[in-house]
Design a protein around this motif. Sequence first.
Motif, PDB file in Angstrom:
ATOM      1  N   GLN A 158       2.945  -2.992   3.952  1.00  0.00           N
ATOM      2  CA  GLN A 158       2.173  -4.181   3.600  1.00  0.00           C
ATOM      3  C   GLN A 158       0.873  -4.253   4.393  1.00  0.00           C
ATOM      4  O   GLN A 158       0.061  -5.132   4.166  1.00  0.00           O
ATOM      5  N   SER A 159       0.673  -3.313   5.298  1.00  0.00           N
ATOM      6  CA  SER A 159      -0.529  -3.294   6.124  1.00  0.00           C
ATOM      7  C   SER A 159      -1.523  -2.248   5.607  1.00  0.00           C
ATOM      8  O   SER A 159      -1.211  -1.066   5.602  1.00  0.00           O
ATOM      9  N   PRO A 160      -2.724  -2.691   5.230  1.00  0.00           N
ATOM     10  CA  PRO A 160      -3.708  -1.724   4.741  1.00  0.00           C
ATOM     11  C   PRO A 160      -4.275  -0.830   5.839  1.00  0.00           C
ATOM     12  O   PRO A 160      -4.907   0.179   5.558  1.00  0.00           O
ATOM     13  N   THR A 161      -4.028  -1.179   7.088  1.00  0.00           N
ATOM     14  CA  THR A 161      -4.589  -0.405   8.196  1.00  0.00           C
ATOM     15  C   THR A 161      -3.538   0.371   8.981  1.00  0.00           C
ATOM     16  O   THR A 161      -3.875   1.084   9.914  1.00  0.00           O
ATOM     17  N   ALA A 162      -2.268   0.270   8.607  1.00  0.00           N
ATOM     18  CA  ALA A 162      -1.204   0.948   9.358  1.00  0.00           C
ATOM     19  C   ALA A 162      -1.289   2.459   9.214  1.00  0.00           C
ATOM     20  O   ALA A 162      -0.972   3.193  10.140  1.00  0.00           O
ATOM     21  N   SER A 163      -1.698   2.928   8.057  1.00  0.00           N
ATOM     22  CA  SER A 163      -1.836   4.359   7.813  1.00  0.00           C
ATOM     23  C   SER A 163      -2.700   4.544   6.577  1.00  0.00           C
ATOM     24  O   SER A 163      -3.114   3.581   5.948  1.00  0.00           O
ATOM     25  N   THR A 164      -2.937   5.791   6.232  1.00  0.00           N
ATOM     26  CA  THR A 164      -3.703   6.036   5.007  1.00  0.00           C
ATOM     27  C   THR A 164      -2.839   5.675   3.809  1.00  0.00           C
ATOM     28  O   THR A 164      -1.613   5.738   3.876  1.00  0.00           O
ATOM     29  N   TRP A 165      -3.487   5.315   2.716  1.00  0.00           N
ATOM     30  CA  TRP A 165      -2.746   4.970   1.504  1.00  0.00           C
ATOM     31  C   TRP A 165      -3.550   5.381   0.283  1.00  0.00           C
ATOM     32  O   TRP A 165      -4.759   5.526   0.347  1.00  0.00           O
ATOM     33  N   ASP A 166      -2.831   5.586  -0.817  1.00  0.00           N
ATOM     34  CA  ASP A 166      -3.433   6.034  -2.062  1.00  0.00           C
ATOM     35  C   ASP A 166      -3.616   4.900  -3.065  1.00  0.00           C
ATOM     36  O   ASP A 166      -4.586   4.879  -3.808  1.00  0.00           O
ATOM     37  N   PHE A 167      -2.628   3.996  -3.111  1.00  0.00           N
ATOM     38  CA  PHE A 167      -2.615   2.971  -4.147  1.00  0.00           C
ATOM     39  C   PHE A 167      -2.254   1.600  -3.576  1.00  0.00           C
ATOM     40  O   PHE A 167      -1.410   1.505  -2.693  1.00  0.00           O
ATOM     41  N   TYR A 184       0.863  -1.176   0.000  1.00  0.00           N
ATOM     42  CA  TYR A 184       0.000   0.000   0.000  1.00  0.00           C
ATOM     43  C   TYR A 184       0.899   1.225   0.000  1.00  0.00           C
ATOM     44  O   TYR A 184       1.833   1.321   0.799  1.00  0.00           O
ATOM     45  N   ILE A 185       0.613   2.153  -0.915  1.00  0.00           N
ATOM     46  CA  ILE A 185       1.494   3.291  -1.166  1.00  0.00           C
ATOM     47  C   ILE A 185       0.813   4.597  -0.805  1.00  0.00           C
ATOM     48  O   ILE A 185      -0.311   4.860  -1.230  1.00  0.00           O
ATOM     49  N   ASP A 186       1.516   5.427  -0.030  1.00  0.00           N
ATOM     50  CA  ASP A 186       1.069   6.792   0.254  1.00  0.00           C
ATOM     51  C   ASP A 186       2.038   7.732  -0.451  1.00  0.00           C
ATOM     52  O   ASP A 186       3.215   7.816  -0.085  1.00  0.00           O
ATOM     53  N   ILE A 187       1.554   8.392  -1.467  1.00  0.00           N
ATOM     54  CA  ILE A 187       2.404   9.268  -2.289  1.00  0.00           C
ATOM     55  C   ILE A 187       2.975  10.427  -1.468  1.00  0.00           C
ATOM     56  O   ILE A 187       4.159  10.723  -1.538  1.00  0.00           O
ATOM     57  N   ALA A 188       2.139  11.105  -0.692  1.00  0.00           N
ATOM     58  CA  ALA A 188       2.567  12.314   0.028  1.00  0.00           C
ATOM     59  C   ALA A 188       3.719  12.037   0.987  1.00  0.00           C
ATOM     60  O   ALA A 188       4.677  12.806   1.055  1.00  0.00           O
ATOM     61  N   SER A 189       3.640  10.930   1.715  1.00  0.00           N
ATOM     62  CA  SER A 189       4.681  10.626   2.694  1.00  0.00           C
ATOM     63  C   SER A 189       5.781   9.747   2.116  1.00  0.00           C
ATOM     64  O   SER A 189       6.842   9.599   2.728  1.00  0.00           O
ATOM     65  N   ASP A 232      10.467  -7.870  -4.511  1.00  0.00           N
ATOM     66  CA  ASP A 232      11.440  -7.094  -3.727  1.00  0.00           C
ATOM     67  C   ASP A 232      12.207  -6.092  -4.586  1.00  0.00           C
ATOM     68  O   ASP A 232      12.442  -4.959  -4.167  1.00  0.00           O
ATOM     69  N   GLU A 233      12.590  -6.489  -5.792  1.00  0.00           N
ATOM     70  CA  GLU A 233      13.345  -5.593  -6.675  1.00  0.00           C
ATOM     71  C   GLU A 233      12.498  -4.382  -7.090  1.00  0.00           C
ATOM     72  O   GLU A 233      12.981  -3.246  -7.096  1.00  0.00           O
ATOM     73  N   GLU A 234      11.239  -4.610  -7.396  1.00  0.00           N
ATOM     74  CA  GLU A 234      10.353  -3.509  -7.785  1.00  0.00           C
ATOM     75  C   GLU A 234      10.123  -2.550  -6.620  1.00  0.00           C
ATOM     76  O   GLU A 234      10.099  -1.328  -6.815  1.00  0.00           O
ATOM     77  N   ILE A 235       9.983  -3.089  -5.417  1.00  0.00           N
ATOM     78  CA  ILE A 235       9.809  -2.231  -4.234  1.00  0.00           C
ATOM     79  C   ILE A 235      11.073  -1.414  -3.983  1.00  0.00           C
ATOM     80  O   ILE A 235      11.005  -0.235  -3.632  1.00  0.00           O
ATOM     81  N   THR A 236      12.226  -2.018  -4.198  1.00  0.00           N
ATOM     82  CA  THR A 236      13.481  -1.284  -4.036  1.00  0.00           C
ATOM     83  C   THR A 236      13.554  -0.124  -5.026  1.00  0.00           C
ATOM     84  O   THR A 236      13.934   0.995  -4.662  1.00  0.00           O
ATOM     85  N   GLN A 237      13.166  -0.363  -6.275  1.00  0.00           N
ATOM     86  CA  GLN A 237      13.160   0.710  -7.285  1.00  0.00           C
ATOM     87  C   GLN A 237      12.191   1.823  -6.887  1.00  0.00           C
ATOM     88  O   GLN A 237      12.516   3.010  -7.007  1.00  0.00           O
TER      89      GLN A 237
END
Length: 106
Positions: A19-28, A9-14, A34-39
Motif C-alpha cells: 500500500q506504500s508507493p515508496t516502499a519499493s519499486t512497482w509496476d502497477f 502498488y504491484i511489482d510483477i517480478a517480485s 480485501d477479497e480481490e487482493i487475496t485472489q
Amino acid sequence: MQESKKTYYIDIASGEITQSPTASTWDFKIEANDEEITQLREEFDYNYNMDVQNFLRAHIPFDEYHNDKENHAQDGSLIRTYEMIYQLGDNEAKKHIESMGILPKQ
C-alpha cells in the motif's frame, strides 16, 4: 454491503503487493478490496510455486516447453494475473497492459 477499495502498488517480478508507493519499486497501481487482493496474492503464490517446479524440470533435457502442461498452467496464471491487474488498475495500468498485447481479445 460492499467492501471499500484501497490503493495498492504491484511489482510483477517480485510478486509484491504493497500500500506504500515508496516502499519499493512497482509496476502497477490498482484499487482493490480485501477479497480481490487475496485472489491476486493466490495467483502470485501459484506463479512462484510453478517457477520453482519449472526451474527443477528445466534440467530434464527431453521436456520441451511447448509440450509441458506445467508451463501452460503457469502461462494461464500469468494471464489471469494481468487480467486482474487490468480490471483493477488505473488508466496507466490499463494502457500499459494493452500495449503488451498479452490479454486475449474480447
